[in-house]
Design an enzyme around this catalytic site. Structure first.
Site, PDB file in Angstrom:
ATOM      1  N   GLU A   2     -12.297  -4.828  -5.047  1.00  0.00           N
ATOM      2  CA  GLU A   2     -12.644  -3.453  -4.793  1.00  0.00           C
ATOM      3  C   GLU A   2     -11.887  -2.501  -5.873  1.00  0.00           C
ATOM      4  O   GLU A   2     -12.523  -1.255  -5.974  1.00  0.00           O
ATOM      5  CB  GLU A   2     -12.607  -3.105  -3.357  1.00  0.00           C
ATOM      6  CG  GLU A   2     -13.352  -3.886  -2.338  1.00  0.00           C
ATOM      7  CD  GLU A   2     -13.089  -5.118  -2.252  1.00  0.00           C
ATOM      8  OE1 GLU A   2     -11.928  -5.558  -2.245  1.00  0.00           O
ATOM      9  OE2 GLU A   2     -13.930  -5.898  -1.677  1.00  0.00           O
ATOM     10  N   LEU A  13      10.556 -20.864  -4.250  1.00  0.00           N
ATOM     11  CA  LEU A  13       9.752 -20.197  -3.425  1.00  0.00           C
ATOM     12  C   LEU A  13       8.503 -19.999  -4.417  1.00  0.00           C
ATOM     13  O   LEU A  13       8.656 -20.106  -5.552  1.00  0.00           O
ATOM     14  CB  LEU A  13      10.299 -18.858  -3.353  1.00  0.00           C
ATOM     15  CG  LEU A  13       9.208 -17.638  -2.840  1.00  0.00           C
ATOM     16  CD1 LEU A  13       9.641 -17.306  -1.685  1.00  0.00           C
ATOM     17  CD2 LEU A  13       9.265 -16.517  -3.709  1.00  0.00           C
ATOM     18  N   ARG A  48      -5.313  -2.231   8.485  1.00  0.00           N
ATOM     19  CA  ARG A  48      -6.596  -2.813   8.180  1.00  0.00           C
ATOM     20  C   ARG A  48      -6.081  -4.201   7.360  1.00  0.00           C
ATOM     21  O   ARG A  48      -4.988  -4.128   6.832  1.00  0.00           O
ATOM     22  CB  ARG A  48      -7.159  -2.021   7.002  1.00  0.00           C
ATOM     23  CG  ARG A  48      -8.074  -0.831   7.767  1.00  0.00           C
ATOM     24  CD  ARG A  48      -8.874  -0.390   6.564  1.00  0.00           C
ATOM     25  NE  ARG A  48      -8.239   0.553   5.465  1.00  0.00           N
ATOM     26  CZ  ARG A  48      -7.822   1.679   5.555  1.00  0.00           C
ATOM     27  NH1 ARG A  48      -7.930   2.482   6.670  1.00  0.00           N
ATOM     28  NH2 ARG A  48      -7.178   2.256   4.387  1.00  0.00           N
ATOM     29  N   HIS A  96       2.657   3.143  -8.876  1.00  0.00           N
ATOM     30  CA  HIS A  96       2.833   1.836  -9.080  1.00  0.00           C
ATOM     31  C   HIS A  96       3.796   1.369 -10.050  1.00  0.00           C
ATOM     32  O   HIS A  96       4.345   0.192  -9.670  1.00  0.00           O
ATOM     33  CB  HIS A  96       1.235   1.483 -10.042  1.00  0.00           C
ATOM     34  CG  HIS A  96       0.209   1.952  -9.388  1.00  0.00           C
ATOM     35  ND1 HIS A  96      -0.182   1.459  -8.032  1.00  0.00           N
ATOM     36  CD2 HIS A  96      -1.193   2.488  -9.609  1.00  0.00           C
ATOM     37  CE1 HIS A  96      -1.396   1.951  -7.662  1.00  0.00           C
ATOM     38  NE2 HIS A  96      -2.098   2.543  -8.588  1.00  0.00           N
ATOM     39  N   ASP A 128       1.058  -1.153   0.112  1.00  0.00           N
ATOM     40  CA  ASP A 128      -0.036   0.020  -0.054  1.00  0.00           C
ATOM     41  C   ASP A 128       0.942   1.260   0.307  1.00  0.00           C
ATOM     42  O   ASP A 128       1.915   1.137   0.520  1.00  0.00           O
ATOM     43  CB  ASP A 128      -0.865   0.232   1.214  1.00  0.00           C
ATOM     44  CG  ASP A 128      -2.188   0.918   1.056  1.00  0.00           C
ATOM     45  OD1 ASP A 128      -2.500   1.374   0.098  1.00  0.00           O
ATOM     46  OD2 ASP A 128      -2.820   1.029   2.019  1.00  0.00           O
ATOM     47  N   GLY A 129       0.320   2.371  -0.564  1.00  0.00           N
ATOM     48  CA  GLY A 129       0.970   3.533  -0.261  1.00  0.00           C
ATOM     49  C   GLY A 129       1.482   4.140  -1.852  1.00  0.00           C
ATOM     50  O   GLY A 129       2.392   5.093  -1.834  1.00  0.00           O
TER      51      GLY A 129
HETATM   52  C1  FPP Z   1      -1.844   0.159  -3.412  1.00  0.00           C
HETATM   53  O1  FPP Z   1      -1.506   1.384  -3.315  1.00  0.00           O
HETATM   54  C2  FPP Z   1      -1.362  -0.688  -4.498  1.00  0.00           C
HETATM   55  C3  FPP Z   1      -2.019  -1.205  -5.404  1.00  0.00           C
HETATM   56  C4  FPP Z   1      -3.511  -1.088  -5.491  1.00  0.00           C
HETATM   57  C5  FPP Z   1      -1.311  -1.749  -6.628  1.00  0.00           C
HETATM   58  C6  FPP Z   1      -0.398  -2.635  -6.441  1.00  0.00           C
HETATM   59  C7  FPP Z   1       0.380  -2.992  -7.640  1.00  0.00           C
HETATM   60  C8  FPP Z   1       1.834  -2.924  -7.775  1.00  0.00           C
HETATM   61  C9  FPP Z   1       2.526  -2.730  -6.620  1.00  0.00           C
HETATM   62  C10 FPP Z   1       2.323  -2.848  -9.159  1.00  0.00           C
HETATM   63  C11 FPP Z   1       1.824  -4.315  -9.914  1.00  0.00           C
HETATM   64  C12 FPP Z   1       2.300  -5.393  -9.315  1.00  0.00           C
HETATM   65  C13 FPP Z   1       2.967  -6.730  -9.641  1.00  0.00           C
HETATM   66  C14 FPP Z   1       2.754  -7.729  -8.909  1.00  0.00           C
HETATM   67  C15 FPP Z   1       3.816  -6.463 -10.539  1.00  0.00           C
HETATM   68  P1  FPP Z   1      -2.463   2.721  -3.275  1.00  0.00           P
HETATM   69  O2  FPP Z   1      -2.732   2.885  -4.807  1.00  0.00           O
HETATM   70  O3  FPP Z   1      -3.699   2.158  -2.859  1.00  0.00           O
HETATM   71  O4  FPP Z   1      -1.818   3.716  -2.886  1.00  0.00           O
HETATM   72  P2  FPP Z   1      -2.421   4.919  -1.773  1.00  0.00           P
HETATM   73  O5  FPP Z   1      -3.264   4.288  -0.963  1.00  0.00           O
HETATM   74  O6  FPP Z   1      -1.445   5.794  -1.608  1.00  0.00           O
HETATM   75  O7  FPP Z   1      -3.478   5.843  -2.851  1.00  0.00           O
END
Ligand code: FPP
Length: 246
Positions: free
Chosen positions: A68, A132, A195, A38, A21-22
Site C-alpha cells: 500500500e 540473528l 492495527r 524516515h 510506525d510514526g
Molecule cells: C511508517 O511511518 C514508516 C514507514 C512507512 C517506512 C519505514 C521505513 C524506515 C524506518 C526507514 C528505512 C527502513 C530500513 C529497514 C532501513 P509513517 O510514515 O507511516 O508515519 P506516520 O504514520 O506518522 O505518517
C-alpha cells in the site's frame, strides 16, 4: 530494576516482528519534512536490531515498505527507496560485526533495480551469518502473499505435483515468503495505532500483540526490552487451558 534486567533470557521470543510506525508524525512535531522522520527511523532500526542480536533473539522481521505504501506521493516513495539503498550500504558492517543474516520478503519484482542489486549483495554477503536472521518486508502485503500461495499450490494440483487431499497447514507454510522462518511470537507496533495493516496475517495467528505510543524514531533498546518483559508476563495458551499448561 531496568527492563533489560527483568528479561528472562531463557524464554525469549524466537521471532519478533515490528510495524515501525510514526516517522511522519515525529517529523511533523518538529516542523520538518516526513523524510526527516524516515531518516531518523533508520537509526531506530539499527539500535533495535543490535539489541535483539545482543539478547539472543533469533529472528526479527521489520515492515519497511508495504504494497500500500506505493500509493504515497511519488517523491516520498523515491526518497524512501534511496534511503533503503543508503542504509543497506551503511549497515553491512554492523550486520557482519553482529553476525546477522539479511533476508527479504515481499514482491521483489516491484522494487527498483538499484534497490534489488544492493539488497541481493547484502543478502549474499551475510548468508552464512547465524546469530540473528533479519528479514525486511519490502513491497510486502499479506493478502498478496496469500494469493500467490493459492496460485502456486493450485498450479501444483493441476500438474499432479500435489493432491488436493495433501494440502494442510504445513503445505501452506512451505509456500509463504516466510517459509524458512518460525511463526511470529511477538508483534510490536509503534505510534499508538492498533492495527495489523496487512502484515504477516497467517504468521501472527498465535503472536502476542504489543502496542506502544512511542513513535518509531524515538524507539530505543529499552523500549524493546520493555516489550519483551511485557510478553514474558503473558500466558501463551495456544487454545489450551491454564491448568493444562501447568
Ligand atoms: C511508517 O511511518 C514508516 C514507514 C512507512 C517506512 C519505514 C521505513 C524506515 C524506518 C526507514 C528505512 C527502513 C530500513 C529497514 C532501513 P509513517 O510514515 O507511516 O508515519 P506516520 O504514520 O506518522 O505518517
Amino acid at each position: 530494576m531496568s527492563f533489560k534486567e527483568q528479561i528472562n533470557t531463557s524464554r525469549l521470543p524466537n521471532h519478533i516482528a515490528i510495524i515501525m510506525d510514526g516517522n511522519g508524525r515525529w517529523a511533523k512535531k518538529r516542523g520538518r519534512l516526513r523524510m526527516f522522520g524516515h531518516e531518523n527511523g533508520t537509526k531506530s532500526v539499527s539500535r533495535t536490531v543490535e539489541a535483539a542480536a545482543e539478547l539472543g533473539v533469533s529472528h526479527m522481521t521489520l515492515y519497511a515498505f508495504s504494497t500500500e505504501n506505493w500509493n504515497r506521493p511519488k517523491l516520498e516513495v523515491q526518497t524512501l527507496m534511496k534511503l533503503l539503498i543508503k542504509s543497506l550500504r551503511k549497515e553491512i558492517e554492523t550486520l557482519q560485526k553482529n553476525n546477522i543474516k539479511l533476508n527479504a520478503i515481499g514482491n521483489m519484482d516491484a522494487l527498483p533495480n538499484k534497490v534489488l542489486i544492493e539488497l541481493n549483495e547484502v543478502i549474499e554477503k551475510t548468508k552464512t551469518n547465524n546469530r540473528l536472521v533479519l528479514t525486511l518486508a519490502l513491497s510486502y502485503g499479506s493478502r498478496e502473499e496469500l494469493v500467490s500461495v493459492v496460485k502456486e499450490i493450485s498450479d501444483k494440483v493441476k500438474n499432479n505435483i500435489i493432491s488436493k487431499e495433501k494440502i494442510d497447514e504445513s503445505v501452506i507454510n512451505e509456500h509463504l515468503y516466510t517459509q524458512n522462518l518460525p511463526d511470529v511470537d511477538l508483534l510490536i507496533r509503534t505510534s499508538g495505532e492498533q492495527r495489523i495493516s496487512n502484515f504477516l496475517l497467517w504468521q501472527i495467528a498465535y503472536a502476542e500483540l504489543y502496542f506502544t505510543n512511542v513513535l518509531w524514531p524515538d524507539f530505543t533498546k529499552e523500549d524493546l526490552y520493555q516489550a519483551i518483559v511485557n510478553y514474558q508476563k503473558r500466558e501463551r495458551r495456544f487454545g489450551k487451558t491454564s491448568e493444562q499448561l501447568n
